[in-house]
Design a protein around this motif. Structure first.
Motif, PDB file in Angstrom:
ATOM      1  N   ILE A 258     -11.590 -15.952  -0.097  1.00  0.00           N
ATOM      2  CA  ILE A 258     -10.379 -15.860  -0.903  1.00  0.00           C
ATOM      3  C   ILE A 258      -9.166 -16.462  -0.200  1.00  0.00           C
ATOM      4  CG2 ILE A 258      -8.788 -14.298  -2.077  1.00  0.00           C
ATOM      5  CD1 ILE A 258     -11.568 -14.626  -3.372  1.00  0.00           C
ATOM      6  N   ALA A 259      -8.927 -16.060   1.052  1.00  0.00           N
ATOM      7  CA  ALA A 259      -7.748 -16.548   1.786  1.00  0.00           C
ATOM      8  C   ALA A 259      -7.747 -18.072   1.931  1.00  0.00           C
ATOM      9  CB  ALA A 259      -7.641 -15.861   3.144  1.00  0.00           C
ATOM     10  N   PRO A 260      -8.854 -18.692   2.439  1.00  0.00           N
ATOM     11  CA  PRO A 260      -8.832 -20.153   2.562  1.00  0.00           C
ATOM     12  C   PRO A 260      -8.731 -20.880   1.225  1.00  0.00           C
ATOM     13  CG  PRO A 260     -11.013 -19.289   3.083  1.00  0.00           C
ATOM     14  CD  PRO A 260     -10.083 -18.123   3.028  1.00  0.00           C
ATOM     15  N   ILE A 261      -9.338 -20.317   0.178  1.00  0.00           N
ATOM     16  CA  ILE A 261      -9.283 -20.963  -1.133  1.00  0.00           C
ATOM     17  C   ILE A 261      -7.863 -20.905  -1.692  1.00  0.00           C
ATOM     18  CG2 ILE A 261      -9.943 -20.652  -3.562  1.00  0.00           C
ATOM     19  CD1 ILE A 261     -12.779 -20.133  -2.592  1.00  0.00           C
ATOM     20  N   ILE A 262      -7.226 -19.744  -1.596  1.00  0.00           N
ATOM     21  CA  ILE A 262      -5.845 -19.617  -2.064  1.00  0.00           C
ATOM     22  C   ILE A 262      -4.937 -20.557  -1.277  1.00  0.00           C
ATOM     23  CG2 ILE A 262      -3.829 -18.073  -2.097  1.00  0.00           C
ATOM     24  CD1 ILE A 262      -5.659 -15.814  -2.879  1.00  0.00           C
TER      25      ILE A 262
ATOM     26  N   SER B 280       6.083   1.984   1.810  1.00  0.00           N
ATOM     27  CA  SER B 280       7.097   1.072   2.313  1.00  0.00           C
ATOM     28  C   SER B 280       6.776  -0.330   1.813  1.00  0.00           C
ATOM     29  CB  SER B 280       7.101   1.083   3.846  1.00  0.00           C
ATOM     30  OG  SER B 280       7.781  -0.028   4.357  1.00  0.00           O
ATOM     31  N   TRP B 281       7.799  -1.023   1.276  1.00  0.00           N
ATOM     32  CA  TRP B 281       7.587  -2.389   0.796  1.00  0.00           C
ATOM     33  C   TRP B 281       7.173  -3.309   1.929  1.00  0.00           C
ATOM     34  CZ3 TRP B 281       6.759  -3.834  -3.923  1.00  0.00           C
ATOM     35  CH2 TRP B 281       7.269  -3.088  -4.977  1.00  0.00           C
ATOM     36  N   LEU B 282       7.751  -3.098   3.117  1.00  0.00           N
ATOM     37  CA  LEU B 282       7.380  -3.929   4.258  1.00  0.00           C
ATOM     38  C   LEU B 282       5.923  -3.725   4.614  1.00  0.00           C
ATOM     39  CD1 LEU B 282       8.047  -5.832   6.583  1.00  0.00           C
ATOM     40  CD2 LEU B 282       8.832  -3.852   7.899  1.00  0.00           C
ATOM     41  N   GLN B 283       5.491  -2.452   4.671  1.00  0.00           N
ATOM     42  CA  GLN B 283       4.095  -2.162   5.000  1.00  0.00           C
ATOM     43  C   GLN B 283       3.174  -2.683   3.913  1.00  0.00           C
ATOM     44  OE1 GLN B 283       3.326  -0.851   8.006  1.00  0.00           O
ATOM     45  NE2 GLN B 283       1.225  -1.409   7.461  1.00  0.00           N
ATOM     46  N   PHE B 284       3.639  -2.591   2.659  1.00  0.00           N
ATOM     47  CA  PHE B 284       2.843  -3.093   1.530  1.00  0.00           C
ATOM     48  C   PHE B 284       2.588  -4.582   1.687  1.00  0.00           C
ATOM     49  CE2 PHE B 284       2.358  -4.456  -2.957  1.00  0.00           C
ATOM     50  CZ  PHE B 284       1.337  -3.600  -3.322  1.00  0.00           C
ATOM     51  N   PHE B 285       3.612  -5.322   2.095  1.00  0.00           N
ATOM     52  CA  PHE B 285       3.463  -6.762   2.305  1.00  0.00           C
ATOM     53  C   PHE B 285       2.553  -7.041   3.501  1.00  0.00           C
ATOM     54  CE2 PHE B 285       4.791 -10.660   4.482  1.00  0.00           C
ATOM     55  CZ  PHE B 285       4.578 -11.590   3.469  1.00  0.00           C
ATOM     56  N   LEU B 286       2.726  -6.283   4.595  1.00  0.00           N
ATOM     57  CA  LEU B 286       1.929  -6.496   5.802  1.00  0.00           C
ATOM     58  C   LEU B 286       0.451  -6.195   5.565  1.00  0.00           C
ATOM     59  CD1 LEU B 286       4.299  -4.963   8.530  1.00  0.00           C
ATOM     60  CD2 LEU B 286       3.906  -7.379   8.026  1.00  0.00           C
ATOM     61  N   ASP B 287       0.163  -5.269   4.639  1.00  0.00           N
ATOM     62  CA  ASP B 287      -1.225  -4.910   4.346  1.00  0.00           C
ATOM     63  C   ASP B 287      -1.856  -5.819   3.303  1.00  0.00           C
ATOM     64  OD1 ASP B 287      -1.116  -2.834   6.119  1.00  0.00           O
ATOM     65  OD2 ASP B 287      -0.604  -1.320   4.634  1.00  0.00           O
ATOM     66  N   ASN B 288      -1.047  -6.626   2.661  1.00  0.00           N
ATOM     67  CA  ASN B 288      -1.537  -7.438   1.548  1.00  0.00           C
ATOM     68  C   ASN B 288      -1.747  -8.882   1.987  1.00  0.00           C
ATOM     69  OD1 ASN B 288      -1.840  -8.884  -0.918  1.00  0.00           O
ATOM     70  ND2 ASN B 288      -0.821  -7.217  -1.998  1.00  0.00           N
ATOM     71  N   ILE B 289      -2.971  -9.215   2.349  1.00  0.00           N
ATOM     72  CA  ILE B 289      -3.296 -10.543   2.857  1.00  0.00           C
ATOM     73  C   ILE B 289      -3.064 -11.615   1.803  1.00  0.00           C
ATOM     74  CG2 ILE B 289      -5.725 -10.344   2.204  1.00  0.00           C
ATOM     75  CD1 ILE B 289      -4.289 -12.172   5.285  1.00  0.00           C
ATOM     76  N   THR B 290      -3.248 -11.247   0.513  1.00  0.00           N
ATOM     77  CA  THR B 290      -3.043 -12.217  -0.567  1.00  0.00           C
ATOM     78  C   THR B 290      -1.601 -12.709  -0.599  1.00  0.00           C
ATOM     79  OG1 THR B 290      -4.770 -11.157  -1.889  1.00  0.00           O
ATOM     80  CG2 THR B 290      -3.236 -12.616  -3.047  1.00  0.00           C
ATOM     81  N   LEU B 291      -0.653 -11.780  -0.517  1.00  0.00           N
ATOM     82  CA  LEU B 291       0.755 -12.156  -0.545  1.00  0.00           C
ATOM     83  C   LEU B 291       1.138 -12.963   0.696  1.00  0.00           C
ATOM     84  CD1 LEU B 291       2.452  -8.894  -1.896  1.00  0.00           C
ATOM     85  CD2 LEU B 291       1.994 -11.013  -3.130  1.00  0.00           C
ATOM     86  N   GLN B 292       0.576 -12.608   1.848  1.00  0.00           N
ATOM     87  CA  GLN B 292       0.876 -13.326   3.086  1.00  0.00           C
ATOM     88  C   GLN B 292       0.387 -14.768   3.012  1.00  0.00           C
ATOM     89  OE1 GLN B 292      -0.598 -11.111   6.496  1.00  0.00           O
ATOM     90  NE2 GLN B 292      -0.077  -9.183   5.512  1.00  0.00           N
ATOM     91  N   VAL B 293      -0.851 -14.948   2.563  1.00  0.00           N
ATOM     92  CA  VAL B 293      -1.417 -16.296   2.442  1.00  0.00           C
ATOM     93  C   VAL B 293      -0.649 -17.094   1.402  1.00  0.00           C
ATOM     94  CG1 VAL B 293      -3.469 -17.611   1.782  1.00  0.00           C
ATOM     95  CG2 VAL B 293      -3.710 -15.567   3.195  1.00  0.00           C
ATOM     96  N   LEU B 294      -0.273 -16.431   0.316  1.00  0.00           N
ATOM     97  CA  LEU B 294       0.486 -17.080  -0.743  1.00  0.00           C
ATOM     98  C   LEU B 294       1.799 -17.639  -0.196  1.00  0.00           C
ATOM     99  CD1 LEU B 294       0.261 -17.468  -3.863  1.00  0.00           C
ATOM    100  CD2 LEU B 294       1.618 -15.381  -4.093  1.00  0.00           C
ATOM    101  N   LEU B 295       2.520 -16.837   0.561  1.00  0.00           N
ATOM    102  CA  LEU B 295       3.797 -17.270   1.133  1.00  0.00           C
ATOM    103  C   LEU B 295       3.600 -18.416   2.118  1.00  0.00           C
ATOM    104  CD1 LEU B 295       6.830 -16.881   1.500  1.00  0.00           C
ATOM    105  CD2 LEU B 295       6.333 -15.139   3.236  1.00  0.00           C
ATOM    106  N   ALA B 296       2.582 -18.285   2.991  1.00  0.00           N
ATOM    107  CA  ALA B 296       2.304 -19.328   3.979  1.00  0.00           C
ATOM    108  C   ALA B 296       1.931 -20.646   3.301  1.00  0.00           C
ATOM    109  CB  ALA B 296       1.175 -18.881   4.912  1.00  0.00           C
TER     110      ALA B 296
END
Length: 413
Positions: free
Chosen positions: A62-66, A138-154
């Motif tokens: 999922i991460a590399p494809i996204i 916590s919104w910050l923790q939610f983002f840190l735990d969410n690999i989809t959102l992190q990969v999306l931003l990167a």
């Protein structure tokens, strides 16, 4: 000498075509899983590892494809204004449609009253856990735990940056080659889909059994009816406006829907959906932007379930919600539901934070949903899956990036 293409090929028998079709084996796996779970539940529960293993393998891709699809989508356009326009248009579409989903969920639950059922036989399971989750949200923790959102931003950052890179074409070529091999590897992994489907279905039926659904059957029925209404009425109307047919589209992606049904995960068929949308006529760049983004921001099925769950718990505890409080619930879920698919168990965290915010419904009531949450996850995943496919078609059509095929879309075996 005749060209190879002109040489008549031996006609394949119907039996051969059926038995070499992945859809056929997924159906067999679902049936086998149900039978094993019903007649040999102890053995079926042990099959959980097969279903879990398959989903974990899929999630590796999922991460590399996204990342690759979004980077190639942005860099391939070369026009950052177009990227921004498509991105903004997608987010507006996601917000409007998910708001409709939330409103439909609340309305149907309010009038059908699934929470007014017999509470006997339902066991509370560590309710304090959810109270703690709600306080710790916590919104910050939610983002840190969410690999989809992190990969999306990167991916967005890298895609934009590539447009300013002098050797942009060379970099795109390398990324395209990587993407090709990632999808090839995934194609081979997907041949194991029947095993994953079998494991998921066997565990579900073996662990919970149909008898455990009786007290909460009305809630399940209401959720499935609501999602069907959303798919065929709301999404169907959107497709009709863009001169597409929702039934034809569902038939086209039926193999992927069966995989989603068996694994209870829309992520397991994400790459296949992207490939089929491109074959259907959607622009590769639009597919690469809209589908991965939709997995975090266009969760129609999750939105319906979360809104109905809140109303269900209010009815279960005989708590009257005013119109203003219902509007507040919808507003909160519009924000907190975003990205919920990327974190395991985040649905309960989102519900807990919402219940805590309105201060009227006991957070402990979430324990009542544990018994049937697994069964309703299939409906959520399928609705999310279809919703993201429709969103991609809509954006492609509105951008003039859709090439109509000469004949009706058909299943690609």
């Amino acid at each position: 000498m005749k060209p190879i293409d002109d040489i008549p090929q031996p006609k394949q028998s119907l039996l051969f075509r059926i038995t070499t079709n992945l859809t056929f084996w997924v159906l067999i796996a679902i049936l086998a899983g149900i039978l094993l779970g019903h007649f040999y539940p102890a053995t079926a529960v042990k099959m959980e590892i097969i279903g879990t293993w398959f989903v974990k393998v899929i999630k590796v891709f999922i991460a590399p494809i996204i990342f690759l699809t979004i980077v190639l989508g942005i860099a391939g356009m070369g026009d950052l204004k177009k990227v921004g326009r498509i991105g903004l248009k997608s987010l507006i579409y996601f917000e409007v449609v998910t708001t409709f989903a939330l409103a439909i969920g609340v309305t149907v639950a309010y009038f059908m009253e699934p929470g007014k059922i017999d509470k006997a036989g339902l066991n509370m399971q560590n309710p304090s856990k959810y109270t703690q989750d709600a306080k710790a949200f916590s919104w910050l923790q939610f983002f840190l735990d969410n690999i989809t959102l992190q990969v999306l931003l990167a991916a967005i950052i890298v895609g934009v940056a590539l447009n300013y890179y002098k050797k942009r074409e060379q970099a795109i070529g390398v990324l395209y080659t990587c993407s090709k091999y990632v999808f090839l590897a995934l194609k081979w992994v997907m041949y194991l889909a029947p095993l994953g489907t079998f494991g998921g279905m066997a565990f579900t039926v073996g662990k919970f059994g149909l008898h455990t659904l009786i007290p909460l059957g009305k809630l399940m029925l209401t959720v499935y009816i609501t999602m069907a209404i959303f798919i065929f009425v709301v999404l169907g109307s959107i497709m009709k406006y863009y001169k597409q047919n929702i039934f034809t589209f569902i038939k086209y992606i039926r193999a992927e829907l069966l995989i989603v049904l068996g694994t209870s995960s829309s992520e397991s068929a994400l790459p296949n959906l992207m490939e089929k949308l491109e074959k259907m006529g959607c622009s590769k760049s639009v597919v690469g932007l809209v589908v991965p983004t939709g997995y975090s921001f266009n969760l129609d099925g999750t939105s319906i379930y979360l809104s109905m769950a809140v109303i269900f718990l209010a009815q279960l505890y005989n708590v009257h919600l005013t119109f203003g409080e219902i509007v507040t619930v919808i507003g909160l879920l519009m924000l907190t539901s975003k990205g919920a698919a990327g974190v395991t168990g985040s649905g309960f965290i989102v519900l807990a934070s919402t219940l805590t915010a309105i201060h009227k419904i006991p957070v402990e009531g979430l324990a009542f949903l544990l018994g049937v949450d697994k069964f309703m996850s299939e409906a959520r995943a399928i609705t999310n899956f279809i919703g993201n496919g429709v969103a991609t078609i809509v954006i492609s059509k509105s951008e003039g990036e859709f090439v109509d095929v000469d004949k009706p879309i058909v299943e690609a075996d």
